[in-house]
Design a protein around this motif. Structure first.
Motif, short mmCIF file in Angstrom:
data_model
loop_
_atom_site.label_atom_id
_atom_site.label_comp_id
_atom_site.label_asym_id
_atom_site.label_seq_id
_atom_site.Cartn_x
_atom_site.Cartn_y
_atom_site.Cartn_z
N THR A 135 39.60 -14.95 25.30
CA THR A 135 38.59 -14.20 24.55
C THR A 135 39.18 -12.97 23.89
O THR A 135 38.53 -11.94 23.75
CB THR A 135 37.44 -13.78 25.49
N ALA A 197 37.66 -15.84 19.86
CA ALA A 197 37.12 -16.69 20.91
C ALA A 197 37.80 -18.03 20.85
O ALA A 197 38.36 -18.41 19.81
CB ALA A 197 35.61 -16.86 20.74
N ARG A 204 31.76 -17.76 17.98
CA ARG A 204 32.85 -17.53 17.02
C ARG A 204 32.33 -16.96 15.71
O ARG A 204 31.29 -17.38 15.21
CB ARG A 204 33.60 -18.84 16.76
#
Length: 502
Positions: A135, A197, A204
């Motif tokens: 992430t 992401a 996203r």
């Protein structure tokens, strides 16, 4: 370099979804580099900057596993760079498989399995190095460091996951130059915002069209400024963030900006995959087969080639099976069991994988050889100890626990049987003299043992023994077994000196 496969029979059965099963019987050496596609063509190693998409193999030739030579650091001619090797591989017919590694060991296993190139997976590196999700938590520096360890461990070209370049266009330039220095053959750059992401997860977002294209232009500029030929793989995540049409538009723009390979992540059907492979046809396309349940259909290499792909990545296979294998092993250990034979390689196999045997073979090249000493050196300079005795003033300043002893090269007392002749004194070479000095304050100053035959240097150890006929004392005790006190007296400064024959 000989690219002919060696003889090793192996039958490979592939079951294709919605198609009949078929059997491929081919000969694959364990260390060969493999590609799916048509037969290997002889091509020059010097390739143009733009990569041409090779035509699909004819049906009669599909399904044949072909060896492909990876780049070598040991070529007799000028070494082939990783980027040049990757371009050569991509110029070959067929679709090329590239499993994703996450550390040096997994990269070595990819190479040993016969693959001609591999990816690094940001998802897997974040998991293995940090234990964190993908992430955007892992940094540029950590990725470069991990990448350098990976590229140094293998001789096949490695494509590095450059995420979103870790910032704006200037950050992208720094990232590309850093990946070049780390030894990567290629770099994958995406158009996500920060923090990024994982491609098949929710949340996203992508940057604007202009910013996305500028990133690729910056990457191309960084390549030129570095004098490198690193392969730029341009990825867009706009299929899920915006639409398929947006993803196709960005891919065309990336090709025009100088990208070498195009990649739309998380396409949702075979039809979308075909639409993607139909744009900017001279530029190779990359597929991502996300194992375990991603958005993109899982196709086998022959199907991917039919669709029009040139490169295929497998991002989670190695990290996924590693997680499961470690969980099963830990559950067994907790239950009092160790992994059974067959569930893990033997210790010898582990050593072979890690290169212990190669290390030992190379180590022999640098082993110091023992040079025989001349007879003159043997008779004049073999061994002795020297005890530096201080005067009264120095002894007062010196700690009694720290006697000063120097090692020097003494003379051998050859007159007393050191030449190995048989005589009454020759047996003394199996005996030991122990010289012990105890200071007048009761602290031990010296306790040393020397071979009894080395008589000439004994006064260097204890000057107070000068004038004492040690030879005569040894002659008298030569036939006695066990310990014997030869001397026990106090010197002029009050130290007790003892000499034992052991």
């Amino acid at each position: 370099m000989n690219l002919q496969p060696q003889v090793l029979s192996r039958d490979c059965t592939f079951s294709l979804p919605h198609t009949p099963s078929f059997n491929l019987s081919t000969k694959i050496p364990p260390s060969s580099n493999l590609t799916f596609g048509s037969s290997l063509h002889q091509r020059p190693l010097s390739l143009p900057h733009k990569l041409n998409h090779a035509p699909s193999a004819s049906p009669a030739k599909r399904g044949v596993l072909q060896p492909v030579a990876a780049y070598s650091r040991d070529r007799e001619s000028a070494p082939e760079s990783p980027a040049k090797a990757l371009r050569r591989i991509l110029d070959l017919p067929g679709v090329h498989q590239a499993p994703a590694c996450f550390d040096a060991l997994s990269a070595k296993l990819v190479e040993r399995a016969g693959f001609q190139c591999c990816f690094t997976s940001g998802f897997s590196i974040s998991a293995a190095r940090l234990g964190f999700p993908d992430t955007g938590l892992i940094s540029y520096g950590e990725m470069v460091d991990q990448g350098q360890q990976i590229t140094q461990a293998v001789s096949i070209p490695v494509i590095g996951d450059g995420d979103n370049g870790y910032g704006n266009a200037m950050n992208v330039k720094r990232t590309v130059k850093g990946y070049i220095k780390a030894g990567f053959a290629g770099i994958l750059l995406e158009d996500q915002v920060s923090p990024k992401a994982c491609g098949h997860t929710k949340g996203r977002k992508v940057v604007s069209r202009e910013e996305a294209v500028i990133r690729i232009r910056a990457a191309v500029d960084a390549r030129k400024e570095s004098g490198s030929d690193i392969v730029i793989v341009a990825r867009t995540d706009s299929r899920q963030a915006v639409s398929l049409d947006e993803a196709l538009w960005r891919s065309r723009a990336f090709a025009d900006a100088g990208a070498d390979v195009l990649f739309i992540d998380a396409l949702t059907s075979k039809e979308e995959m075909k639409a993607f492979c139909g744009i900017s046809s001279p530029v190779p396309k990359m597929a991502n087969m996300l194992e375990g349940g991603g958005k993109t259909p899982i196709l086998n290499p022959l199907e991917l080639e039919d669709v029009g792909y040139k490169l295929v990545a497998y991002p989670l296979s190695l990290i996924g099976v590693s997680i499961q294998a470690m969980q099963e092993a830990l559950a067994g250990i907790r239950g009092g069991r160790i992994p059974p034979p067959g569930s893990m390689p033997s210790f010898e196999e582990v050593k072979e994988i890690l290169g212990f045997n190669n290390y030992y073979d190379e180590e022999k090249r640098y082993s110091a050889s023992i040079t025989p000493l001349s007879s003159e050196r043997l008779t004049s300079n073999v061994y002795s100890l020297q005890r530096r005795v201080k005067d009264d003033a120095e002894q007062k300043d010196q700690s009694p626990q720290d006697p000063i002893v120097e090692v020097i090269t003494p003379d051998v007392y050859n007159n007393y049987g050191a030449d190995g002749s048989r005589g009454s004194f020759s047996g003394i070479w199996s005996r030991t003299l122990r010289v012990k000095i105890t200071g007048r304050d009761g602290f031990e100053k010296l306790d040393v043992r020397i071979p009894a035959g080395f008589l000439d240097g004994i006064t260097n150890i204890v000057p107070a023994l000068g004038g004492v006929n040690i030879k005569e004392l040894l002659n008298e005790a030569a036939d006695e077994m066990g310990g014997k006190v030869l001397l026990d007296f106090n010197d002029t400064i009050g130290d007790r000196i003892q000499v034992f024959l052991e």
